[in-house]
Design an enzyme around this catalytic site. Structure first.
Site, PDB file in Angstrom:
ATOM      1  N   ASN A 203      69.406 -52.418  60.999  1.00 53.53           N
ATOM      2  CA  ASN A 203      70.406 -53.441  61.311  1.00 53.53           C
ATOM      3  C   ASN A 203      71.791 -53.070  60.797  1.00 53.53           C
ATOM      4  O   ASN A 203      72.495 -53.864  60.178  1.00 53.53           O
ATOM      5  CB  ASN A 203      69.994 -54.812  60.754  1.00 53.53           C
ATOM      6  CG  ASN A 203      68.866 -55.435  61.559  1.00 53.53           C
ATOM      7  OD1 ASN A 203      68.599 -55.023  62.691  1.00 53.53           O
ATOM      8  ND2 ASN A 203      68.187 -56.402  60.975  1.00 53.53           N
TER       9      ASN A 203
ATOM     10  N   THR B 168      85.353 -41.055  54.749  1.00 47.16           N
ATOM     11  CA  THR B 168      86.514 -41.184  55.629  1.00 47.16           C
ATOM     12  C   THR B 168      87.667 -41.825  54.862  1.00 47.16           C
ATOM     13  O   THR B 168      87.488 -42.844  54.199  1.00 47.16           O
ATOM     14  CB  THR B 168      86.150 -42.042  56.852  1.00 47.16           C
ATOM     15  OG1 THR B 168      85.141 -41.358  57.591  1.00 47.16           O
ATOM     16  CG2 THR B 168      87.352 -42.293  57.739  1.00 47.16           C
TER      17      THR B 168
ATOM     18  N   HIS C 251      76.506 -33.932  60.282  1.00 48.32           N
ATOM     19  CA  HIS C 251      76.326 -35.375  60.081  1.00 48.32           C
ATOM     20  C   HIS C 251      75.346 -35.890  61.133  1.00 48.32           C
ATOM     21  O   HIS C 251      75.705 -36.094  62.301  1.00 48.32           O
ATOM     22  CB  HIS C 251      77.675 -36.082  60.202  1.00 48.32           C
ATOM     23  CG  HIS C 251      77.693 -37.468  59.631  1.00 48.32           C
ATOM     24  ND1 HIS C 251      76.549 -38.141  59.240  1.00 48.32           N
ATOM     25  CD2 HIS C 251      78.729 -38.330  59.396  1.00 48.32           C
ATOM     26  CE1 HIS C 251      76.885 -39.340  58.786  1.00 48.32           C
ATOM     27  NE2 HIS C 251      78.192 -39.478  58.867  1.00 48.32           N
TER      28      HIS C 251
ATOM     29  N   GLY D  26      80.049 -41.340  45.755  1.00 44.77           N
ATOM     30  CA  GLY D  26      81.056 -41.657  46.744  1.00 44.77           C
ATOM     31  C   GLY D  26      82.260 -42.342  46.144  1.00 44.77           C
ATOM     32  O   GLY D  26      83.167 -41.704  45.611  1.00 44.77           O
TER      33      GLY D  26
ATOM     34  N   TYR E 163      75.458 -42.407  63.916  1.00 41.06           N
ATOM     35  CA  TYR E 163      76.326 -41.615  64.778  1.00 41.06           C
ATOM     36  C   TYR E 163      75.490 -40.811  65.787  1.00 41.06           C
ATOM     37  O   TYR E 163      74.281 -40.993  65.898  1.00 41.06           O
ATOM     38  CB  TYR E 163      77.257 -40.754  63.928  1.00 41.06           C
ATOM     39  CG  TYR E 163      78.187 -41.605  63.083  1.00 41.06           C
ATOM     40  CD1 TYR E 163      79.085 -42.485  63.703  1.00 41.06           C
ATOM     41  CD2 TYR E 163      78.159 -41.575  61.696  1.00 41.06           C
ATOM     42  CE1 TYR E 163      79.922 -43.301  62.953  1.00 41.06           C
ATOM     43  CE2 TYR E 163      78.990 -42.391  60.940  1.00 41.06           C
ATOM     44  CZ  TYR E 163      79.871 -43.251  61.577  1.00 41.06           C
ATOM     45  OH  TYR E 163      80.693 -44.067  60.838  1.00 41.06           O
TER      46      TYR E 163
ATOM     47  N   ASN F 185      73.627 -42.285  59.697  1.00 42.71           N
ATOM     48  CA  ASN F 185      74.511 -43.456  59.707  1.00 42.71           C
ATOM     49  C   ASN F 185      74.832 -43.999  61.099  1.00 42.71           C
ATOM     50  O   ASN F 185      75.892 -44.590  61.315  1.00 42.71           O
ATOM     51  CB  ASN F 185      75.806 -43.150  58.945  1.00 42.71           C
ATOM     52  CG  ASN F 185      75.536 -42.844  57.492  1.00 42.71           C
ATOM     53  OD1 ASN F 185      74.384 -42.807  57.048  1.00 42.71           O
ATOM     54  ND2 ASN F 185      76.582 -42.600  56.718  1.00 42.71           N
TER      55      ASN F 185
ATOM     56  N   ARG G 273      72.688 -33.899  56.961  1.00 47.47           N
ATOM     57  CA  ARG G 273      72.623 -35.229  56.363  1.00 47.47           C
ATOM     58  C   ARG G 273      71.826 -36.177  57.251  1.00 47.47           C
ATOM     59  O   ARG G 273      72.080 -36.279  58.463  1.00 47.47           O
ATOM     60  CB  ARG G 273      74.022 -35.800  56.146  1.00 47.47           C
ATOM     61  CG  ARG G 273      73.967 -37.101  55.330  1.00 47.47           C
ATOM     62  CD  ARG G 273      75.325 -37.675  55.059  1.00 47.47           C
ATOM     63  NE  ARG G 273      75.244 -38.693  53.994  1.00 47.47           N
ATOM     64  CZ  ARG G 273      76.224 -39.514  53.680  1.00 47.47           C
ATOM     65  NH1 ARG G 273      77.372 -39.465  54.302  1.00 47.47           N
ATOM     66  NH2 ARG G 273      76.078 -40.393  52.712  1.00 47.47           N
TER      67      ARG G 273
END
Length: 364
Positions: free
Chosen positions: A235, A27, A176, A321, A181, A179, A228
């Site tokens: 956590n 992002t 996606h 990344g 989401y 992570n 992905r």
């Protein structure tokens, strides 16, 4: 060049990649306009990095309900599709390849994005995280538990986004499902307390992903679709692991073998999980024997560690990344052993060219 394997071509389900280095989705929050439309500035950013074997775009929301951060480019309006055409054209002119990452943040959002309505999620459970809104970071709220119709609409939104990605000129798409989401929220027992066909058993919690894939194959060849996952996330973004977490991902990865995908993109743990019960500490090593297709791994690689993973055949492609943020010519720098620019985190998500397209490249 030493460590040649990193720079050798790779055939990705018929798409010829120049090398095995992938630019990971990141992002960057540069679509700072009312329609969240990709811009010429973004086209320059991606074109600068087109020497990567494959670029995966920043996460791009599949609908207005999928948004959770300001200034992120969507892929649900005609204007957004036209904006992405600038980007794919610029990358292809540099002989690069680019996939669109399709994204729904679920409960990691805020009512300010939806005229006061609640974000959608599998269950009405607050992630207790922060959402980046027009007025800064705000606490997430208890989301609306999605109805069956909401889920079916989301499946359709992913399908439509895949069709839009092809219209925009992308070489493929990545779902996606990582992570913390929306799709990850369905997989995880701490965020999914449903008792219908989308909750309870492992098969039910994974159902939405396979419904999306089944819907997508009506509009896109699944050889142009990647998925992905982030199996050992603990956590972070409201996710915690339990005894069903890894068995859930084992089931998902095994079932993905039934779909002739472009790749499976896995992330190694963000933070050490050696002391976490039920966690897998080495993701590539664990899932390589399970998944039969192309495996991409993301780990905060250096040239040396990336080479080692490829040589051991634990993965077929490696994703970088932050180094790509600061080094548009990262492939060349690693190939010749040149020093790397250091990224400036202060400009990761700020509007404008600074810290975006102004990192220096090596002199020719």
């Amino acid at each position: 060049m030493e460590n040649q394997i990193l720079f050798t071509p790779y055939n990705l389900a018929g798409i010829e990649l120049k090398n095995k280095m992938v630019m990971a989705p990141m992002t960057r929050s540069r679509a700072d306009n009312e329609g969240n439309i990709p811009t010429p500035l973004m086209a320059e950013y991606y074109a600068q990095r087109a020497t990567a074997g494959l670029i995966i775009s920043e996460g791009t929301p599949v609908s207005t309900k999928a948004v959770g951060y300001i200034n992120v480019p969507g892929i649900y309006s005609n204007e957004q599709v036209e904006g992405w055409k600038l980007i794919t054209k610029a990358v292809h002119e540099k002989e690069g390849k680019i996939f669109a990452q399709l994204w729904h943040v679920g409960r990691l959002s805020h009512p300010s994005f939806f005229n006061g309505e609640l974000p959608h999620a599998p269950s009405a459970i607050n992630a207790n995280e922060k959402s980046y809104t027009t007025t800064g970071l705000q606490d997430t709220v208890v989301p609306k538990e999605m109805s069956i119709n909401d889920i079916k609409q989301t499946v359709t939104d992913f399908k439509n986004a895949a069709a839009n990605a092809l219209k925009a000129g992308f070489d493929g798409v990545e779902i996606h499902a990582a992570n913390g989401y929306l799709l990850h929220q369905f997989f995880n027992g701490t965020s999914n307390h449903r008792t219908d066909e989308y909750g309870g058993s492992i098969e039910n919690r994974a159902r939405i992903l396979f419904e999306i894939l089944d819907a997508m194959k009506e509009v896109i060849d699944l050889k142009k679709v990647g998925v992905r996952l982030n199996p050992s996330m603990h956590n972070f973004m409201g996710m915690t692991m339990d005894e069903l977490t890894i068995p859930t991902f084992d089931y998902i990865v095994k079932k993905l073998n039934d779909y002739n995908l472009a790749y499976l993109h896995l992330t190694e743990p963000f933070v050490p999980v050696d002391d976490v019960p039920f966690a897998v500490t080495e993701i590539a090593k664990h899932f390589r024997p399970i998944y039969k297709g192309t495996l991409m791994i993301n780990k905060g690689f250096t040239k040396e560690t990336a080479t080692k993973v490829l040589e051991s055949r634990e993965a077929d492609l490696v994703a970088f990344g932050v180094p790509f943020i600061a080094n548009p010519d990262l492939v060349k720098r690693l190939a010749i052993g040149a020093p790397l620019n250091q990224a400036d985190p202060q400009t990761f998500y700020t509007p404008g060219a600074k810290g975006y397209i102004d990192y220096p490249m090596l002199a020719e």
